[in-house]
Enzyme design. Structure first.
Site, short mmCIF file in Angstrom:
data_model
loop_
_atom_site.label_atom_id
_atom_site.label_comp_id
_atom_site.label_asym_id
_atom_site.label_seq_id
_atom_site.Cartn_x
_atom_site.Cartn_y
_atom_site.Cartn_z
N ASP A 177 -27.60 -25.00 20.46
CA ASP A 177 -28.82 -25.19 21.26
C ASP A 177 -28.45 -25.77 22.63
O ASP A 177 -27.30 -26.07 22.90
CB ASP A 177 -29.83 -26.09 20.52
CG ASP A 177 -29.32 -27.51 20.34
OD1 ASP A 177 -28.10 -27.69 20.14
OD2 ASP A 177 -30.13 -28.46 20.41
N HIS A 499 -24.16 -19.32 15.24
CA HIS A 499 -25.47 -19.65 15.82
C HIS A 499 -25.18 -20.43 17.10
O HIS A 499 -25.13 -21.65 17.11
CB HIS A 499 -26.28 -20.48 14.83
CG HIS A 499 -27.67 -20.82 15.31
ND1 HIS A 499 -28.76 -20.00 15.10
CD2 HIS A 499 -28.15 -21.87 16.02
CE1 HIS A 499 -29.84 -20.55 15.63
NE2 HIS A 499 -29.49 -21.70 16.21
N GLU A 550 -23.62 -22.75 12.72
CA GLU A 550 -23.77 -23.19 14.11
C GLU A 550 -22.44 -23.81 14.54
O GLU A 550 -21.49 -23.92 13.76
CB GLU A 550 -24.93 -24.20 14.23
CG GLU A 550 -25.30 -24.49 15.68
CD GLU A 550 -26.65 -25.23 15.85
OE1 GLU A 550 -27.39 -25.37 14.87
OE2 GLU A 550 -26.92 -25.65 17.00
O1 G3I Z 1 -26.90 -37.51 4.12
C1 G3I Z 1 -27.52 -36.67 3.14
C2 G3I Z 1 -26.76 -36.77 1.85
O2 G3I Z 1 -26.86 -38.07 1.35
C3 G3I Z 1 -27.31 -35.75 0.87
O3 G3I Z 1 -26.50 -35.74 -0.26
C4 G3I Z 1 -27.32 -34.38 1.49
C5 G3I Z 1 -27.95 -33.34 0.60
O4 G3I Z 1 -28.40 -32.23 1.33
O5 G3I Z 1 -28.04 -34.39 2.69
C6 G3I Z 1 -27.48 -35.25 3.63
O6 G3I Z 1 -28.21 -35.20 4.79
C7 G3I Z 1 -28.11 -34.04 5.55
C8 G3I Z 1 -27.38 -34.43 6.82
O7 G3I Z 1 -27.49 -33.40 7.73
C9 G3I Z 1 -25.90 -34.65 6.56
O8 G3I Z 1 -25.23 -34.95 7.75
C10 G3I Z 1 -29.51 -33.55 5.81
O9 G3I Z 1 -30.05 -33.02 4.60
C11 G3I Z 1 -29.52 -32.54 6.87
O10 G3I Z 1 -30.83 -32.16 7.20
C12 G3I Z 1 -28.83 -33.08 8.08
O11 G3I Z 1 -28.67 -32.11 8.99
C13 G3I Z 1 -28.51 -32.42 10.35
C14 G3I Z 1 -29.27 -31.37 11.12
O12 G3I Z 1 -29.04 -31.51 12.49
C15 G3I Z 1 -30.76 -31.39 10.86
O13 G3I Z 1 -31.31 -32.56 11.33
C16 G3I Z 1 -27.02 -32.36 10.69
O14 G3I Z 1 -26.33 -33.47 10.13
C17 G3I Z 1 -26.82 -32.35 12.19
O15 G3I Z 1 -25.46 -32.08 12.45
C18 G3I Z 1 -27.70 -31.29 12.83
O16 G3I Z 1 -27.55 -31.38 14.20
C19 G3I Z 1 -28.12 -30.34 14.97
C20 G3I Z 1 -29.08 -30.98 15.94
O17 G3I Z 1 -30.16 -31.53 15.22
C21 G3I Z 1 -29.54 -29.99 16.99
N1 G3I Z 1 -28.43 -29.33 17.62
C22 G3I Z 1 -27.60 -28.65 16.69
C23 G3I Z 1 -27.01 -29.59 15.67
C24 G3I Z 1 -26.08 -28.89 14.71
O18 G3I Z 1 -26.74 -28.07 13.78
O1 9MR Z 2 -31.30 -23.35 17.16
C1 9MR Z 2 -31.63 -24.56 16.54
C2 9MR Z 2 -30.37 -25.25 16.07
O2 9MR Z 2 -29.58 -25.59 17.17
C3 9MR Z 2 -30.69 -26.45 15.22
O3 9MR Z 2 -29.52 -26.95 14.62
C4 9MR Z 2 -31.67 -26.09 14.15
C5 9MR Z 2 -32.10 -27.29 13.32
O4 9MR Z 2 -32.69 -28.25 14.08
O5 9MR Z 2 -32.82 -25.50 14.69
C6 9MR Z 2 -32.52 -24.30 15.38
O6 9MR Z 2 -33.70 -23.78 15.88
C7 9MR Z 2 -34.51 -23.11 14.95
C8 9MR Z 2 -35.75 -23.91 14.68
O7 9MR Z 2 -35.44 -25.14 14.05
C9 9MR Z 2 -36.71 -23.12 13.84
N1 9MR Z 2 -37.00 -21.83 14.44
C10 9MR Z 2 -35.81 -21.04 14.64
C11 9MR Z 2 -34.81 -21.74 15.53
C12 9MR Z 2 -33.52 -20.93 15.64
O8 9MR Z 2 -33.70 -19.75 16.27
#
Ligand code: G3I
Ligand code: 9MR
Length: 579
Positions: A177, A499, A550
């Site tokens: 993103d 992604h 991603e």
């Molecule tokens: O920590 C829990 C763990 O205890 C559990 O066992 C496990 C089971 O699913 O989940 C763990 O948490 C997850 C966490 O990542 C682990 O780091 C969450 O479910 C999961 O939703 C979370 O995802 C994060 C994601 O954003 C959604 O918020 C990722 O860490 C994080 O790297 C990712 O970052 C995104 C940014 O928001 C937007 N830009 C892209 C970036 C990469 O995808």
């Molecule tokens: O592109 C977004 C990605 O960078 C993030 O990790 C992800 C989770 O926050 O979200 C992606 O965006 C999606 C959005 O959450 C839902 N609609 C579709 C988007 C991707 O095209």
């Protein structure tokens, strides 16, 4: 033997390259560990290393007994050819199964990975065009200028009411993103700065062809400075608080950066952002002191101001749902909403202590040493403090020096816990000792585990940690249940469809190189179609899949560290009596 050698050419020609043979697709150091994994049920008991035309067998070995993986229905057999040390190009042949991709055995075998993954950050640069002489086929326009971003109502203050326009240009796009998040910049920058602090001589002449190449500053520090200067814009000069992120209200579509003109906002200050910012700028202050002294000075002032803000605001968490109940526009981009900031306190205090020696920071460090310790992630940076304290143990004040054995003991205990059962695991990697390794961004778990082991190696000189660290580099480059190399542009079967908005939208077939895919994540939160769904196979090389495919700066940074460290330390892989 003669019989075998005579038969093999025919056997090879009759057999196809097979994805059932999984190994580091890039290669191996002559004296280093070399492991191949055969997946699927097979009666084969032997494997052969052959020349690339299949004509000559140069090594043969026995496959291990069959094993069922703990993290999927995959069956494996393992072959070890560490004793084969002749430089060159080869394949692995398993009769009845097929042959592997071609791989190399050579010195500095991972230098291209080390360079490409660092160059990956250049491709993430915001607000400047990527020119063809540096970016090749992936050249593009400047993306988001971010010279006039708005203070979001959640971040309003007396001096900067909502809607105030401020500049926040530059930095790196976080991931696939186009937003910029301080918390995630925290661990990313700490990891990259630590790569330099641990291996300064290695990075002295490490050139990656960026616009600053050729100046007096090592390229790795030039690249880091690009994001550092952006981070400094994220501090409110009037109170030292740090905005959590610079972002669109909603994610851009899958278009090139800068195509959309959606407004950009600085959103709410948070304690996590302030402390991560303080840690990074404190570390940068000492790293840049001899290279870019004025930047170093600004960093130190900024670090202490952010710390002071955090002391006055110790529990301002970022909760995007709550924020959206109170303010408009709603913000739906990445939250990085850390709910526990104990570890950020420890890390910030550690970096500030190493850089300044001041008692106030020592006090916090000493108060927080009983807190739990784990392999670092964006939300847990406790270990980052351990790395820096132990790296700089000689400059610590006496009160903290006294606990160095305890800090070192805890680090080594965690390192040992990661290598105890490797031999018994199906892919013989440190990665996958636990199913919990397979989460969103699992590739960074693998790389960060290796960094822990590399620190253990640096602290003890014990080669076993280094050898095990290499196993996760092998994992990332192909020795895993999916068979992919998770680094774009690297190996025979790299991921092709991350992604990553530029890679999707730029019209170039190959994705932007040097970027690390998130990797298997059975959470599959993106609801895309996954061919396999078990922990170590829940992956799809489709650009739909932000939960498994991603790319992100906090995932790239640890593979930069890992590949660079293994390159810098490759001579130490030699068996001692061979030297
Ligand atoms: O920590 C829990 C763990 O205890 C559990 O066992 C496990 C089971 O699913 O989940 C763990 O948490 C997850 C966490 O990542 C682990 O780091 C969450 O479910 C999961 O939703 C979370 O995802 C994060 C994601 O954003 C959604 O918020 C990722 O860490 C994080 O790297 C990712 O970052 C995104 C940014 O928001 C937007 N830009 C892209 C970036 C990469 O995808
Ligand atoms: O592109 C977004 C990605 O960078 C993030 O990790 C992800 C989770 O926050 O979200 C992606 O965006 C999606 C959005 O959450 C839902 N609609 C579709 C988007 C991707 O095209």
């Amino acid at each position: 033997m003669f019989f075998l050698l005579a038969l093999l050419p025919l056997a090879v020609m009759a057999q196809q390259v097979t994805e059932s043979i999984k190994l580091n697709q890039v290669g191996f150091y002559p004296q280093g560990p070399k492991v191949v994994i055969v997946t699927g049920r097979t009666g084969a008991t032997q494997f052969y290393i052959t020349t690339t035309n299949g004509r000559d067998t140069v090594f043969s070995g026995a496959l291990s007994a069959e094993q069922k993986s703990q993290h999927s229905s995959t069956y494996t057999k393992k072959g070890d050819f560490s004793l084969f040390n002749k430089r060159g190009s080869y394949m692995v042949l398993v009769p009845g199964v097929g042959h592997s991709y071609v791989f190399q055995i050579g010195d500095s075998i991972h230098i291209d990975i080390a360079k490409a993954t660092l160059k990956g950050f250049y491709y993430q640069r915001v607000s400047m065009p990527l020119e063809v002489q540096y970016a090749g086929r992936w050249h593009r326009g400047a993306g988001h200028p971010d010279d006039a971003v708005r203070i979001h109502p959640s971040a309003a203050s007396a001096q900067r009411p909502a809607g105030t326009v401020v500049p926040s240009p530059g930095g790196w796009y976080d991931a696939g993103d186009y937003n910029k998040y301080i918390v995630n910049s925290g661990i990313t920058m700490g990891t990259l700065l630590s790569a330099y602090e641990d291996f300064p001589r290695y990075y002295q002449n490490f050139s990656i062809n960026i616009p600053e190449s050729g100046d007096a500053v090592p390229d790795i520090l030039d690249e880091i400075a690009y994001n550092l200067r952006w981070m400094l814009t994220m501090q409110d000069p009037s109170d030292g608080g740090v905005y959590h992120k610079c972002t669109n209200a909603d994610f851009d579509g899958m278009v090139m950066p800068g195509i959309t003109k959606a407004p950009r906002y600085l959103v709410q200050k948070s304690t996590a952002a302030a402390l991560d910012f303080a840690a990074v700028t404190a570390q940068a202050a000492r790293v840049y002191a001899n290279h870019v002294p004025r930047l170093a000075d600004s960093c130190l002032r900024a670090a202490e101001k952010a710390w002071q803000w955090a002391q006055k605001n110790p529990a301002v968490l970022y909760d995007q749902n709550e924020l959206n109940k109170k303010f408009t526009p709603a913000i739906t981009t990445g939250a990085y909403g850390d709910r526990n900031v104990k570890d950020e306190w420890f890390w910030a205090a550690s970096e500030l202590l190493v850089t300044t020696g001041r008692k106030v920071y020592a006090d916090t460090v000493l108060r927080r040493t009983q807190d739990s310790l784990s392999v670092p992630s964006w939300a847990n940076v406790q270990m980052m403090g351990y790395y820096s304290l132990l790296r700089h143990q000689t400059v610590l004040p006496q009160s903290v020096k006294a606990i160095v054995p305890q800090l070192k003991g805890s680090l080594l205990q965690l390192a040992d816990a990661h290598i105890g059962n490797v031999e018994r695991s199906a892919f013989a990697t440190v990665m996958g000792q636990s199913s919990r390794d397979f989460i969103w961004g699992s590739s960074s778990v693998a790389a960060n585990q290796s960094i822990l082991l590399l620190n253990a190696h640096l602290l003890t000189g014990d080669k076993k940690y280094l050898t095990h660290a290499v196993s996760n580099l092998d994992y990332l480059l192909g020795r895993n249940a999916t068979g992919y190399s998770f680094v774009t542009g690297a190996g025979s079967k790299p991921i092709m469809h991350p992604h990553h908005r530029p890679s999707v939208a730029d019209g170039v077939t190959e994705p932007v190189p040097g970027l690390l895919s998130g990797g298997p994540n059975p959470g599959m939160q993106d609801k895309c179609t996954y061919p396999f769904t078990e922990p170590e196979t829940a992956f799809t090389d489709h650009d739909c899949s932000y939960a498994s495919n991603e790319i992100a700066i906090n995932w790239n940074a640890p593979i930069v560290y890992l590949a660079g460290a293994v390159e810098a330390l490759q001579k130490e892989l030699r068996i001692k009596n061979e030297e």
